[in-house]
Design a protein around this motif. Structure first.
Motif, mmCIF file in Angstrom:
data_model
loop_
_atom_site.group_PDB
_atom_site.id
_atom_site.type_symbol
_atom_site.label_atom_id
_atom_site.label_comp_id
_atom_site.label_asym_id
_atom_site.label_seq_id
_atom_site.Cartn_x
_atom_site.Cartn_y
_atom_site.Cartn_z
ATOM 1 N N THR A 134 0.836 -1.204 0.000
ATOM 2 C CA THR A 134 0.000 0.000 0.000
ATOM 3 C C THR A 134 0.872 1.255 0.000
ATOM 4 O OG1 THR A 134 -1.734 -1.204 1.131
ATOM 5 C CG2 THR A 134 -1.833 1.197 1.288
ATOM 6 N N ALA A 160 5.849 5.458 12.294
ATOM 7 C CA ALA A 160 6.512 4.284 12.891
ATOM 8 C C ALA A 160 5.696 3.008 12.694
ATOM 9 C CB ALA A 160 6.780 4.522 14.370
ATOM 10 N N GLY A 161 4.508 3.132 12.110
ATOM 11 C CA GLY A 161 3.693 1.941 11.831
ATOM 12 C C GLY A 161 4.145 1.256 10.544
ATOM 13 N N GLY A 162 3.358 0.272 10.089
ATOM 14 C CA GLY A 162 3.752 -0.542 8.933
ATOM 15 C C GLY A 162 3.762 0.235 7.627
ATOM 16 N N VAL A 163 2.620 0.843 7.263
ATOM 17 C CA VAL A 163 2.549 1.621 6.022
ATOM 18 C C VAL A 163 3.572 2.757 6.096
ATOM 19 C CG1 VAL A 163 1.098 3.129 4.602
ATOM 20 C CG2 VAL A 163 0.088 1.099 5.645
ATOM 21 N N THR A 182 5.122 11.191 14.121
ATOM 22 C CA THR A 182 4.903 10.033 14.994
ATOM 23 C C THR A 182 4.475 10.484 16.383
ATOM 24 O OG1 THR A 182 5.900 8.017 15.906
ATOM 25 C CG2 THR A 182 7.365 9.923 15.708
ATOM 26 N N GLY A 183 3.749 9.610 17.062
ATOM 27 C CA GLY A 183 3.395 9.862 18.455
ATOM 28 C C GLY A 183 4.401 9.212 19.382
ATOM 29 N N ARG A 184 5.429 8.578 18.791
ATOM 30 C CA ARG A 184 6.430 7.875 19.612
ATOM 31 C C ARG A 184 7.800 8.529 19.421
ATOM 32 N NH1 ARG A 184 5.275 1.714 17.830
ATOM 33 N NH2 ARG A 184 4.243 2.646 16.016
ATOM 34 N N ARG A 202 3.281 14.012 16.363
ATOM 35 C CA ARG A 202 1.975 13.962 15.687
ATOM 36 C C ARG A 202 0.949 14.898 16.326
ATOM 37 N NH1 ARG A 202 0.186 7.796 17.311
ATOM 38 N NH2 ARG A 202 -1.051 8.290 19.150
ATOM 39 N N CYS A 245 -4.454 6.621 2.871
ATOM 40 C CA CYS A 245 -4.499 5.152 2.895
ATOM 41 C C CYS A 245 -5.208 4.597 4.102
ATOM 42 C CB CYS A 245 -3.126 4.518 2.970
ATOM 43 S SG CYS A 245 -1.783 5.304 2.259
ATOM 44 N N LEU A 247 -6.971 4.843 8.451
ATOM 45 C CA LEU A 247 -7.897 5.433 9.408
ATOM 46 C C LEU A 247 -7.508 5.094 10.843
ATOM 47 C CD1 LEU A 247 -9.107 2.505 9.807
ATOM 48 C CD2 LEU A 247 -10.993 3.224 8.384
ATOM 49 N N ILE A 270 -6.261 5.650 -1.892
ATOM 50 C CA ILE A 270 -5.452 4.449 -2.116
ATOM 51 C C ILE A 270 -6.208 3.234 -1.606
ATOM 52 C CG2 ILE A 270 -3.238 3.301 -1.614
ATOM 53 C CD1 ILE A 270 -2.961 5.953 -3.185
ATOM 54 N N SER A 272 -5.914 -0.996 -1.565
ATOM 55 C CA SER A 272 -5.073 -2.149 -1.912
ATOM 56 C C SER A 272 -5.906 -3.395 -2.201
ATOM 57 C CB SER A 272 -4.124 -2.460 -0.751
ATOM 58 O OG SER A 272 -4.874 -2.848 0.381
HETATM 59 P P1 NDP Z 1 0.035 0.239 12.083
HETATM 60 O O1 NDP Z 1 -0.709 0.073 13.362
HETATM 61 O O2 NDP Z 1 1.290 -0.514 11.865
HETATM 62 O O3 NDP Z 1 0.375 1.803 11.902
HETATM 63 C C1 NDP Z 1 -0.543 2.820 12.207
HETATM 64 C C2 NDP Z 1 0.205 3.962 12.874
HETATM 65 O O4 NDP Z 1 -0.682 5.072 12.996
HETATM 66 C C3 NDP Z 1 0.650 3.656 14.294
HETATM 67 O O5 NDP Z 1 1.854 2.969 14.363
HETATM 68 C C4 NDP Z 1 0.790 5.079 14.838
HETATM 69 O O6 NDP Z 1 2.016 5.627 14.355
HETATM 70 C C5 NDP Z 1 -0.345 5.824 14.142
HETATM 71 N N1 NDP Z 1 -1.542 5.924 14.987
HETATM 72 C C6 NDP Z 1 -2.209 4.906 15.594
HETATM 73 N N2 NDP Z 1 -3.249 5.374 16.296
HETATM 74 C C7 NDP Z 1 -3.238 6.720 16.122
HETATM 75 C C8 NDP Z 1 -4.058 7.778 16.600
HETATM 76 N N3 NDP Z 1 -5.121 7.543 17.396
HETATM 77 N N4 NDP Z 1 -3.755 9.045 16.233
HETATM 78 C C9 NDP Z 1 -2.694 9.294 15.427
HETATM 79 N N5 NDP Z 1 -1.876 8.324 14.957
HETATM 80 C C10 NDP Z 1 -2.152 7.064 15.297
HETATM 81 O O7 NDP Z 1 -1.002 -0.031 10.925
HETATM 82 P P2 NDP Z 1 -0.735 -0.247 9.348
HETATM 83 O O8 NDP Z 1 0.461 0.542 8.963
HETATM 84 O O9 NDP Z 1 -0.822 -1.685 9.030
HETATM 85 O O10 NDP Z 1 -2.030 0.444 8.745
HETATM 86 C C11 NDP Z 1 -2.202 1.862 8.875
HETATM 87 C C12 NDP Z 1 -3.594 2.256 8.419
HETATM 88 O O11 NDP Z 1 -3.698 2.052 7.016
HETATM 89 C C13 NDP Z 1 -4.721 1.450 9.046
HETATM 90 O O12 NDP Z 1 -5.814 2.305 9.288
HETATM 91 C C14 NDP Z 1 -5.070 0.434 7.989
HETATM 92 O O13 NDP Z 1 -6.380 -0.019 8.107
HETATM 93 C C15 NDP Z 1 -4.829 1.243 6.727
HETATM 94 N N6 NDP Z 1 -4.518 0.438 5.555
HETATM 95 C C16 NDP Z 1 -5.240 0.683 4.423
HETATM 96 C C17 NDP Z 1 -4.968 0.016 3.272
HETATM 97 C C18 NDP Z 1 -5.698 0.370 2.033
HETATM 98 O O14 NDP Z 1 -5.877 -0.477 1.166
HETATM 99 N N7 NDP Z 1 -6.121 1.599 1.893
HETATM 100 C C19 NDP Z 1 -3.980 -1.064 3.229
HETATM 101 C C20 NDP Z 1 -3.193 -1.185 4.447
HETATM 102 C C21 NDP Z 1 -3.493 -0.447 5.581
HETATM 103 P P3 NDP Z 1 2.997 6.483 15.274
HETATM 104 O O15 NDP Z 1 3.186 5.716 16.536
HETATM 105 O O16 NDP Z 1 4.238 6.623 14.464
HETATM 106 O O17 NDP Z 1 2.317 7.803 15.521
#
Ligand code: NDP
Length: 329
Positions: A134, A160-163, A182-184, A202, A245, A247, A270, A272
């Protein structure tokens, strides 16, 4: 071929959803013209929602969750795939309406499969997973919009998350100046190692959004949604674009039309899951060349099938860094 295999199964009794590792047989598999020996899967945010039942992801019970899988073809009635071929599958309802990647065996449609590029192992493919693929789709969308590395910085939220982690690595590799949100704060060094030029808190993007704010970036990749996306849009430079991408903070978008009609900013959607095959193939081909394997390793942690259940909770709590690979076999 042995008939029995291990799988993670989600069942529902009334309103109560449960999940456990169990043993199934080929008779439990769903219809499909290709059987795959799954070697690796992964845990995405969506898998977290499915396994915990905190989001309405699973549409049929009982179901093997897991929206991604990578493995070798065991049996094929599809002439495009031969026994032993290494394949990857992302989306198409896998782990939602069709048995998914958290099982040693999967039976799927050949139309959903992509043959893995030679240099991408099944473990690499799942380190990338839906999240990484994605991120690649989002980078490609920004490129199609004409955003070039010399046009200004690119914001990555949920960095810092996956995407986010894969997006930072891909953009940096192409010479973009990446601002990682990032929040971390403890992950700042990690994000700089992936190539972020600047790491911001963030909280800067959770203030009540103004229709237009000071222009800060030429584009962005947002996996957070809600107020964060609204702020990202209001701070995008004239003619720029944000690829939306995710939520992670919410489905809503408390924005105004101001960035669109006064600054010509675009919001690029976007998806996927139902993304057409030609674009998927292009994304995987690009990932083969554009994603530094050292960085991919740096963002990846490996777990076993039984650990998926605990990890599902952690990913929803925003506690997972980068990508998780599940060693299924
Ligand atoms: P991860 O949990 O790995 O990453 C999400 C990151 O978002 C967290 O690590 C954190 O980053 C941040 N986050 C989490 N909660 C909050 C909050 N309340 N406020 C602000 N930031 C927050 O998830 P993925 O990377 O796997 O997926 C991310 C999003 O993308 C998901 O919503 C998922 O459903 C969506 N997605 C959509 C796809 C599509 O086809 N459109 C495909 C794949 C994913 P940090 O700590 O750095 O702040």
């Amino acid at each position: 071929m042995a008939d029995k295999f291990r799988a993670l199964l989600v069942t529902k009794d009334g309103n109560r959803q449960s999940v456990a590792v169990t043993e199934l047989t080929d008779a439990d598999l769903m219809e499909g013209d290709v059987t795959v020996a799954v070697e690796h899967s992964t845990v995405n945010y969506k898998d977290g929602l499915a396994i915990t039942g905190k989001g309405p992801i699973i549409r049929k019970f009982p179901l093997i969750p897991g929206i991604d899988l990578a493995g070798r073809v065991l049996r094929s009635e599809d002439s495009r795939f031969q026994v032993g071929d290494r394949v990857v599958l992302n989306g198409y309802g896998l782990g939602e309406a069709h048995h998914g990647g958290y099982a040693e065996r999967a039976q799927v449609r050949g139309d959903w499969l992509i043959r893995l590029p030679e240099n991408i192992s099944t473990a690499n493919a799942m380190a990338i997973g839906t999240a990484g693929y994605t991120a690649m789709l989002a980078v490609m969308a920004l490129e199609r919009h004409g955003i070039k590395p010399d046009g200004g910085a690119i914001l990555v939220t949920g960095a810092a998350g996956g995407v986010g982690s894969v997006a930072v690595a891909l953009l940096a590799k192409h010479g973009y100046q990446v601002i990682a949100s990032t929040g971390r704060p403890q992950e700042a060094d990690y994000l700089k190692t992936l190539g972020a030029a600047e790491v911001i808190d963030r909280a800067q993007l959770t203030v009540p959004p103004k229709p237009l704010a000071k222009e800060r970036w030429a584009g962005g990749i947002d996996s957070v949604g809600s107020t964060t996306l609204a702020n990202a849009l209001s701070m995008t430079k004239y003619g720029g674009a944000i690829a939306a991408c995710g939520l992670a903070a919410g489905m809503d978008l408390p924005s105004s039309v101001a960035p669109f009609i006064l600054r010509g900013v675009s919001l690029l959607g976007i998806d996927s899951v139902q993304c057409p095959q030609n674009r998927r193939q292009e994304a995987w081909r690009r990932l083969d060349f554009d994603l530094d394997r050292g960085k991919l390793e740096a963002i990846t942690t490996q777990i076993g099938l039984a650990e998926v259940i605990g990890t599902a909770e952690s990913i929803l709590d925003g506690k997972v860094r980068g990508r998780i690979v599940v060693k299924v076999q």
